[in-house]
Design a protein around this motif. Sequence first.
Motif, PDB file in Angstrom:
ATOM      1  N   GLU A   1      53.188   5.740   3.511  1.00  0.00           N
ATOM      2  CA  GLU A   1      53.531   5.193   4.545  1.00  0.00           C
ATOM      3  C   GLU A   1      55.004   6.629   5.033  1.00  0.00           C
ATOM      4  O   GLU A   1      55.877   6.244   5.952  1.00  0.00           O
ATOM      5  N   ILE A   2      55.782   7.001   3.257  1.00  0.00           N
ATOM      6  CA  ILE A   2      57.205   8.059   3.675  1.00  0.00           C
ATOM      7  C   ILE A   2      56.036   8.728   4.172  1.00  0.00           C
ATOM      8  O   ILE A   2      57.410   9.414   5.625  1.00  0.00           O
ATOM      9  N   ASN A   3      54.371   9.468   5.003  1.00  0.00           N
ATOM     10  CA  ASN A   3      54.352  10.768   5.175  1.00  0.00           C
ATOM     11  C   ASN A   3      55.094  10.168   6.634  1.00  0.00           C
ATOM     12  O   ASN A   3      55.196  10.309   7.914  1.00  0.00           O
ATOM     13  N   LYS A   4      54.639   9.044   7.159  1.00  0.00           N
ATOM     14  CA  LYS A   4      54.223   8.258   8.888  1.00  0.00           C
ATOM     15  C   LYS A   4      55.689   7.948   8.702  1.00  0.00           C
ATOM     16  O   LYS A   4      56.321   8.328  10.417  1.00  0.00           O
ATOM     17  N   GLN A   5      56.514   7.719   7.789  1.00  0.00           N
ATOM     18  CA  GLN A   5      58.113   7.513   8.398  1.00  0.00           C
ATOM     19  C   GLN A   5      58.341   8.906   8.620  1.00  0.00           C
ATOM     20  O   GLN A   5      59.526   9.358   9.335  1.00  0.00           O
ATOM     21  N   LEU A   6      57.928  10.515   7.743  1.00  0.00           N
ATOM     22  CA  LEU A   6      59.169  11.083   8.263  1.00  0.00           C
ATOM     23  C   LEU A   6      57.944  12.009   9.042  1.00  0.00           C
ATOM     24  O   LEU A   6      59.339  12.111   9.865  1.00  0.00           O
ATOM     25  N   GLU A   7      56.944  11.669   9.869  1.00  0.00           N
ATOM     26  CA  GLU A   7      56.667  12.276  10.894  1.00  0.00           C
ATOM     27  C   GLU A   7      57.091  11.457  12.297  1.00  0.00           C
ATOM     28  O   GLU A   7      57.409  12.132  13.329  1.00  0.00           O
ATOM     29  N   ALA A   8      57.568   9.884  12.107  1.00  0.00           N
ATOM     30  CA  ALA A   8      58.236   9.324  13.666  1.00  0.00           C
ATOM     31  C   ALA A   8      59.786  10.043  13.089  1.00  0.00           C
ATOM     32  O   ALA A   8      59.931   9.957  14.772  1.00  0.00           O
ATOM     33  N   ALA A   9      60.290  10.041  11.962  1.00  0.00           N
ATOM     34  CA  ALA A   9      61.678  10.881  12.215  1.00  0.00           C
ATOM     35  C   ALA A   9      62.088  12.356  12.934  1.00  0.00           C
ATOM     36  O   ALA A   9      62.216  13.175  13.067  1.00  0.00           O
ATOM     37  N   GLY A  10      61.047  13.118  13.343  1.00  0.00           N
ATOM     38  CA  GLY A  10      60.351  14.683  13.360  1.00  0.00           C
ATOM     39  C   GLY A  10      60.419  15.454  12.430  1.00  0.00           C
ATOM     40  O   GLY A  10      60.854  16.584  12.499  1.00  0.00           O
TER      41      GLY A  10
ATOM     42  N   MET B   1      65.506  19.203  -6.839  1.00  0.00           N
ATOM     43  CA  MET B   1      64.992  18.415  -5.932  1.00  0.00           C
ATOM     44  C   MET B   1      66.253  17.476  -5.911  1.00  0.00           C
ATOM     45  O   MET B   1      66.506  17.210  -7.280  1.00  0.00           O
ATOM     46  N   LYS B   2      67.229  17.232  -4.992  1.00  0.00           N
ATOM     47  CA  LYS B   2      67.878  15.859  -4.810  1.00  0.00           C
ATOM     48  C   LYS B   2      67.279  14.967  -4.303  1.00  0.00           C
ATOM     49  O   LYS B   2      66.317  14.733  -4.228  1.00  0.00           O
ATOM     50  N   ALA B   3      67.458  13.554  -5.828  1.00  0.00           N
ATOM     51  CA  ALA B   3      66.119  12.392  -5.202  1.00  0.00           C
ATOM     52  C   ALA B   3      67.287  11.761  -5.167  1.00  0.00           C
ATOM     53  O   ALA B   3      68.944  11.494  -4.622  1.00  0.00           O
ATOM     54  N   TYR B   4      66.756  11.016  -4.190  1.00  0.00           N
ATOM     55  CA  TYR B   4      67.107  10.245  -2.686  1.00  0.00           C
ATOM     56  C   TYR B   4      66.663   8.233  -3.336  1.00  0.00           C
ATOM     57  O   TYR B   4      65.587   8.273  -3.994  1.00  0.00           O
ATOM     58  N   ASN B   5      67.880   7.206  -3.317  1.00  0.00           N
ATOM     59  CA  ASN B   5      67.051   6.448  -3.656  1.00  0.00           C
ATOM     60  C   ASN B   5      66.282   5.544  -2.243  1.00  0.00           C
ATOM     61  O   ASN B   5      67.377   5.121  -1.268  1.00  0.00           O
ATOM     62  N   LEU B   6      65.182   5.672  -1.492  1.00  0.00           N
ATOM     63  CA  LEU B   6      64.899   5.039  -0.444  1.00  0.00           C
ATOM     64  C   LEU B   6      64.962   4.078  -0.022  1.00  0.00           C
ATOM     65  O   LEU B   6      64.684   2.989   0.876  1.00  0.00           O
ATOM     66  N   GLU B   7      64.968   3.286  -1.456  1.00  0.00           N
ATOM     67  CA  GLU B   7      65.938   1.280  -0.802  1.00  0.00           C
ATOM     68  C   GLU B   7      67.418   0.903  -0.613  1.00  0.00           C
ATOM     69  O   GLU B   7      67.458   0.376  -0.432  1.00  0.00           O
ATOM     70  N   ASP B   8      68.023   2.246  -0.679  1.00  0.00           N
ATOM     71  CA  ASP B   8      69.325   2.951  -0.038  1.00  0.00           C
ATOM     72  C   ASP B   8      68.756   3.255   1.452  1.00  0.00           C
ATOM     73  O   ASP B   8      68.390   4.442   1.158  1.00  0.00           O
ATOM     74  N   GLU B   9      69.454   2.337   2.376  1.00  0.00           N
ATOM     75  CA  GLU B   9      69.036   2.652   3.756  1.00  0.00           C
ATOM     76  C   GLU B   9      69.784   3.730   4.497  1.00  0.00           C
ATOM     77  O   GLU B   9      69.107   4.793   5.073  1.00  0.00           O
ATOM     78  N   ASN B  10      70.782   4.502   3.752  1.00  0.00           N
ATOM     79  CA  ASN B  10      71.851   5.475   3.730  1.00  0.00           C
ATOM     80  C   ASN B  10      71.063   7.193   3.468  1.00  0.00           C
ATOM     81  O   ASN B  10      71.294   7.244   4.211  1.00  0.00           O
ATOM     82  N   GLU B  11      71.181   6.104   1.948  1.00  0.00           N
ATOM     83  CA  GLU B  11      70.018   7.541   1.173  1.00  0.00           C
ATOM     84  C   GLU B  11      68.506   8.007   1.842  1.00  0.00           C
ATOM     85  O   GLU B  11      68.317   8.868   2.291  1.00  0.00           O
ATOM     86  N   LYS B  12      67.991   7.024   2.285  1.00  0.00           N
ATOM     87  CA  LYS B  12      66.372   6.537   3.352  1.00  0.00           C
ATOM     88  C   LYS B  12      66.804   7.928   4.244  1.00  0.00           C
ATOM     89  O   LYS B  12      66.366   8.657   4.684  1.00  0.00           O
ATOM     90  N   ALA B  13      68.219   7.273   5.559  1.00  0.00           N
ATOM     91  CA  ALA B  13      68.295   8.223   5.833  1.00  0.00           C
ATOM     92  C   ALA B  13      68.124  10.047   6.221  1.00  0.00           C
ATOM     93  O   ALA B  13      67.549  10.967   6.677  1.00  0.00           O
ATOM     94  N   LEU B  14      68.829  10.171   4.941  1.00  0.00           N
ATOM     95  CA  LEU B  14      69.673  11.750   4.475  1.00  0.00           C
ATOM     96  C   LEU B  14      68.022  12.214   3.787  1.00  0.00           C
ATOM     97  O   LEU B  14      67.974  12.840   4.442  1.00  0.00           O
ATOM     98  N   PHE B  15      67.249  11.681   3.317  1.00  0.00           N
ATOM     99  CA  PHE B  15      65.544  11.847   2.813  1.00  0.00           C
ATOM    100  C   PHE B  15      65.248  12.203   4.251  1.00  0.00           C
ATOM    101  O   PHE B  15      64.295  13.591   4.050  1.00  0.00           O
ATOM    102  N   LEU B  16      64.668  11.349   5.245  1.00  0.00           N
ATOM    103  CA  LEU B  16      64.147  11.654   6.169  1.00  0.00           C
ATOM    104  C   LEU B  16      64.111  12.683   7.130  1.00  0.00           C
ATOM    105  O   LEU B  16      63.872  13.022   8.056  1.00  0.00           O
ATOM    106  N   ASN B  17      66.031  13.201   7.277  1.00  0.00           N
ATOM    107  CA  ASN B  17      66.392  13.813   8.443  1.00  0.00           C
ATOM    108  C   ASN B  17      66.073  15.390   8.370  1.00  0.00           C
ATOM    109  O   ASN B  17      65.970  15.383   6.845  1.00  0.00           O
ATOM    110  N   ASN B  18      65.529  15.721   8.936  1.00  0.00           N
ATOM    111  CA  ASN B  18      64.623  16.835   9.269  1.00  0.00           C
ATOM    112  C   ASN B  18      65.721  18.074   9.106  1.00  0.00           C
ATOM    113  O   ASN B  18      66.530  18.507  10.150  1.00  0.00           O
ATOM    114  N   GLU B  19      65.618  19.073   7.910  1.00  0.00           N
ATOM    115  CA  GLU B  19      66.928  20.369   7.533  1.00  0.00           C
ATOM    116  C   GLU B  19      66.025  20.953   7.151  1.00  0.00           C
ATOM    117  O   GLU B  19      66.163  22.565   7.218  1.00  0.00           O
ATOM    118  N   SER B  20      64.867  21.309   7.645  1.00  0.00           N
ATOM    119  CA  SER B  20      64.040  22.357   7.079  1.00  0.00           C
ATOM    120  C   SER B  20      64.694  23.456   8.601  1.00  0.00           C
ATOM    121  O   SER B  20      65.237  23.132   9.597  1.00  0.00           O
TER     122      SER B  20
END
Length: 363
Positions: free
Chosen positions: A131-140, A298-317
């Motif tokens: 599921e998280i890989n699916k969401q990463l793909e959707a976020a580009g 690695m920096k840890a993110y709380n994926l139950e928090d929508e703001n932290e989840k958005a930061l986690f999914l954000n493409n910083e490559s």
Amino acid sequence: MYNREKGAVLTLDAGGTNFVFSTIKDNKEVVDPVDFPAYPDDLHKCLNSIVTGFKEVIKHLKSDPIAISFAFPGPADYENGIIGDLPNFPAFRGGVALGPYLKEKFGLPVFINNDGNLFAYGEALAGALPEINKQLEAAGNPKRYRNLLAVTLGTGFGGGVVIDNRLLTGDNGCGGDVWISANKYDHHLLAEEGVSIRAVKREYRELSGDESDISPKEIFEIAEGTKTGNREAAIKSFERLGEIAGFTISESLNIVDGLVVIGGGIANAHKYILPAMIKEMNGVRKTVKGDIFPRLQMKAYNLEDENEKALFLNNESEIVTIPESNKTATYHSVKKIGVWTSMLGTSKAIAIGAYNFALNQLS
């Protein structure tokens, strides 16, 4: 390679009071679960209950099952299907060959493992990891995760590890066992002494002065303000658990380096547990000279928090140029880890894990 379309796998959720039987095919439950008493003090009644339960679900199948696969508490020699001395199952004192017994009764391959391992396997193959890989793909975001550390917060502190879709069992069946790790506040104590039902109850009792026998569910209700009690003590009880769990999880992540999934009954209080856990994971360590390093690479993110989840999914490559070439390569300069609660629910994840574990053994 084994054809997954050929049949279903019988599963069992082995609690100390009740046994819940079901059947999984294609990662889905194909019969309504049935439950029978466990009889933990009487071996004959206990074994008879297990056999009766499996026979009951077989009645509702359209074709013969291909295997039996389920979680059972340890200590155990899971590879050979031998269950050892269990505090909650006195009937198994001295060791019981449960796997070979069921193989004789049903003429089917039997696979047994612990709930932490099978929970991790279910979430890795059909839950949080895909599921998280699916969401990463959707976020580009081109980043993909292949490894997972799963822990259960309940009667004890369970754990399991999956590396690139392979369950880590270890040479002695002890892979992923986090419960026996060092406790943050006393390294001579088990981590489980701070991460369990008894730990939450003890912490609330000490902080509130309330000596009544109160459950973690009731302590959560006090924290939520829906039940009378010491709300501050209730919240701190869960925060303490999150902090101690975060310490052990961090130690494990320095080796595993994968996503983290939290399950078990106490995980329902994740709104209080996860912030404390993430704070611990994002802490620091020092050298003798006083140089400061992150607790994790690695920096840890709380994926139950929508703001932290958005930061986690954000493409910083970043895109870097290959020397002496006009070609480019992707550079993941920012290392991230996410902590999430179970996507499937703990019992379902364990059943799906048991199903896939059987298929993998049969392939």
